[in-house]
Design a protein around this motif. Structure first.
Motif, mmCIF file in Angstrom:
data_model
loop_
_atom_site.group_PDB
_atom_site.id
_atom_site.type_symbol
_atom_site.label_atom_id
_atom_site.label_comp_id
_atom_site.label_asym_id
_atom_site.label_seq_id
_atom_site.Cartn_x
_atom_site.Cartn_y
_atom_site.Cartn_z
ATOM 1 N N LYS A 27 42.306 19.676 59.470
ATOM 2 C CA LYS A 27 42.343 18.543 58.540
ATOM 3 C C LYS A 27 40.971 18.302 57.923
ATOM 4 O O LYS A 27 40.865 17.984 56.731
ATOM 5 C CB LYS A 27 42.820 17.289 59.276
ATOM 6 N N ARG A 28 39.901 18.438 58.725
ATOM 7 C CA ARG A 28 38.544 18.239 58.209
ATOM 8 C C ARG A 28 38.228 19.231 57.100
ATOM 9 O O ARG A 28 37.719 18.870 56.037
ATOM 10 C CB ARG A 28 37.525 18.382 59.345
ATOM 11 N N VAL A 29 38.542 20.515 57.334
ATOM 12 C CA VAL A 29 38.271 21.545 56.335
ATOM 13 C C VAL A 29 39.128 21.330 55.093
ATOM 14 O O VAL A 29 38.659 21.496 53.958
ATOM 15 C CB VAL A 29 38.527 22.945 56.930
ATOM 16 N N ALA A 30 40.389 20.960 55.285
ATOM 17 C CA ALA A 30 41.288 20.740 54.152
ATOM 18 C C ALA A 30 40.795 19.599 53.263
ATOM 19 O O ALA A 30 40.889 19.676 52.033
ATOM 20 C CB ALA A 30 42.697 20.449 54.648
ATOM 21 N N GLU A 31 40.260 18.551 53.876
ATOM 22 C CA GLU A 31 39.748 17.420 53.098
ATOM 23 C C GLU A 31 38.525 17.825 52.285
ATOM 24 O O GLU A 31 38.365 17.403 51.132
ATOM 25 C CB GLU A 31 39.411 16.259 54.031
ATOM 26 N N ALA A 68 48.059 21.736 54.444
ATOM 27 C CA ALA A 68 47.264 22.254 55.558
ATOM 28 C C ALA A 68 48.119 22.218 56.821
ATOM 29 O O ALA A 68 48.649 21.164 57.185
ATOM 30 C CB ALA A 68 45.991 21.444 55.749
ATOM 31 N N HIS A 69 48.244 23.355 57.501
ATOM 32 C CA HIS A 69 49.084 23.464 58.689
ATOM 33 C C HIS A 69 48.236 24.007 59.839
ATOM 34 O O HIS A 69 47.469 24.957 59.668
ATOM 35 C CB HIS A 69 50.266 24.390 58.428
ATOM 36 N N LEU A 79 46.254 25.949 53.542
ATOM 37 C CA LEU A 79 45.487 26.328 54.719
ATOM 38 C C LEU A 79 46.457 26.542 55.880
ATOM 39 O O LEU A 79 47.147 25.605 56.297
ATOM 40 C CB LEU A 79 44.475 25.232 55.054
ATOM 41 N N LEU A 80 46.536 27.770 56.370
ATOM 42 C CA LEU A 80 47.427 28.120 57.480
ATOM 43 C C LEU A 80 46.570 28.594 58.636
ATOM 44 O O LEU A 80 46.008 29.685 58.591
ATOM 45 C CB LEU A 80 48.419 29.219 57.061
#
Length: 495
Positions: free
Chosen positions: A307-311, A318-319, A297-298
């Protein structure tokens, strides 16, 4: 630069060229020349990436470049050995590389047609199909790509004797007077659709509407003073919070935007709003993992939101807070990961990513580094700030039906239609099948030619049979290349 909600600006804040003013009046002072503007840097980054990407050389073309001279040498040698001009002609005709040269383009053309018709993926060049088949790393933008770019109501917390329906009804009535994205989402959540004028008209009439700076809004309806805003809004209005409210706010922090609804200067409810995730995002990421493709995720959005979306998507890499040029730099690092060049490795990639999130990267500082590595990387994006990454990637996929032409120009593929993200892993499967089909075509073409040449050398073959074999191998390759047209909607990794 990737935020889901508009960013508030105060006196002294910087504003990038190409930014959109959502509300109010903005007076700006130019602080740099046109050549140094954000918009111009985006265009230069696209050009730089397009100029520095290596051109894909067809393996078939390289094979034919030395295959033909060898056939000519063999034909001359056998003609001198057997003293027969007929065998010379037999080998020259049989060794014609027409079927070999047609092994790839026929199959690729059929695959591109299938991707466009059944998967709504428009490829601008055949090199993109090869890149899809070899894809090992896919960077994805957040806002508007894996999310809808619109806010949805995640949770509500009601206090006192109020009912949830009444609190949301009053909030929608007041927020209807505002044009902020979160306000529009609250209204849409209550009435169902903003275009349903009858539903909107059922909301109570609001009087004495007033905006409280950038913290919230207030208005009167049905004899009550209604307010909607953030934590600063409560402080401004001197409205206290209970321990339960404090605990709820702490629990929701990082999950989205929290809106407090006050009725008669008391908190009646809390609403948690967040950028809505596309329903197909998680299945897409899982299918990419099943295919052995690393997803990352960039995003230019805040760290908490990313971070919420990556989790939720179970993405490890995720960056956040990335400038457009930083996304391209991360792709460059990913393309050289685990290759040993300049000490590049997965650990080096993470260190570079961390540095890029905190340090603005300028294009002129990177021009000597923008060289793609052997690891095939792709990028999935939809915004103007994604252009450098779309242009730099081996396969840059623009997710959009309408938008700036520069996004389409920077990408090598355009993804359209509903459930767009699910088309990406399906397209990878089609591309990989096509690569196998090209290999089969090559074996068929070379096998037919080799059989005639060996027969001419040891048995003797009439010229008409050589002509028939040459034409037959070409037709066989052509017929075999039509297989992608029969695949239709194939592309499920489990198949």
């Amino acid at each position: 630069t990737g935020e889901a909600a508009p960013v508030a600006k105060v006196i002294g804040s910087s504003v990038r060229s190409g930014a959109l003013l959502h509300t109010g009046v903005l007076e700006v002072k130019a602080s740099s020349k046109v050549d140094d503007s954000f918009q111009n840097r985006i265009e230069l980054a696209v050009k730089e990436a397009k100029n520095t990407v290596s051109q894909t050389q067809e393996v078939v073309g390289r094979f034919a470049s030395w295959y033909t001279p060898i056939v000519v040498v063999i034909a001359i040698g056998l003609a001198l050995w057997q003293r027969s001009i007929n065998q010379f002609l037999v080998i020259i005709v049989a060794g014609c590389p027409c079927a070999i040269l047609g092994a790839a383009p026929f199959a690729q053309a059929a695959a591109i047609a299938v991707l466009a018709k059944h998967h709504k993926l428009l490829l601008k060049e055949t090199a993109a199909l090869e890149a899809l088949a070899k894809l090992a790393y896919l960077g994805m933008d957040k806002t508007g790509t894996v999310t809808t770019g619109h806010f949805e109501l995640l949770q509500t917390k009601i206090f006192g004797d109020w009912k949830e329906h009444d609190v949301l009804r009053y909030a929608a009535a007041v927020e209807r007077q505002d044009n902020h994205p979160i306000a529009q989402s609250i209204v849409q959540n209550f009435v169902g659709c903003l275009s349903q004028s009858k539903a909107v008209k059922k909301l109570p009439k609001v009087t004495n509407f007033n905006r409280q700076g950038r913290t919230g809004i207030v208005g009167c309806t049905e004899g009550h003073l209604i307010g909607c805003g953030n934590k600063d809004f409560l402080d401004r209005e001197n409205i206290s919070m209970t321990e339960t409210m404090e605990a709820t706010l702490a629990a929701w922090t990082g999950s989205g935007s929290v809106v407090f609804v006050t009725i008669d200067e008391e908190v009646a409810g809390m609403i948690l709003m967040a950028d809505a995730l596309r329903p197909e995002s998680k299945p897409c990421v899982q299918r990419l993992k099943d295919l052995g493709i690393e997803a990352a995720l960039l995003s230019g959005d805040a760290e908490v939101a990313v971070k919420r979306v990556a989790e939720i998507l179970e993405i490890q890499a995720a960056h956040s807070k990335l400038l457009p040029e930083a996304k391209a730099t991360l792709l460059r690092e990913a393309s050289w990961a685990d290759t040993g060049r300049n000490g590049s490795s997965t650990r080096t990639l993470k260190a570079s990513a961390s540095a890029s999130t905190s340090t603005p990267l300028l294009l002129h500082q990177q021009q000597e580094q923008q060289v793609r590595g052997p690891r095939v990387v792709g990028f999935l994006g939809d915004g103007l700030n994604d252009c450098p990454a779309l242009a730099f990637a081996h396969i840059g996929i623009a997710v959009q039906e309408v938008g700036p032409q520069s996004i389409v120009d920077a990408s090598t593929a355009v993804l359209l239609g509903g459930d767009a993200l699910l088309k990406v892993p399906a397209a990878v499967v089609v591309a990989r099948r096509t690569q196998m089909l090209i290999l089969v075509n090559l074996l068929l073409a070379i096998g037919c030619n080799t059989a005639i040449i060996v027969g001419a050398a040891f048995v003797g073959v009439p010229l008409w049979l050589s002509v028939l074999a040459d034409s037959g191998s070409l037709l066989l390759v052509l017929a075999n290349s039509f297989w992608p047209l029969c695949w239709g909607g194939a592309g499920n990794p489990s198949q």
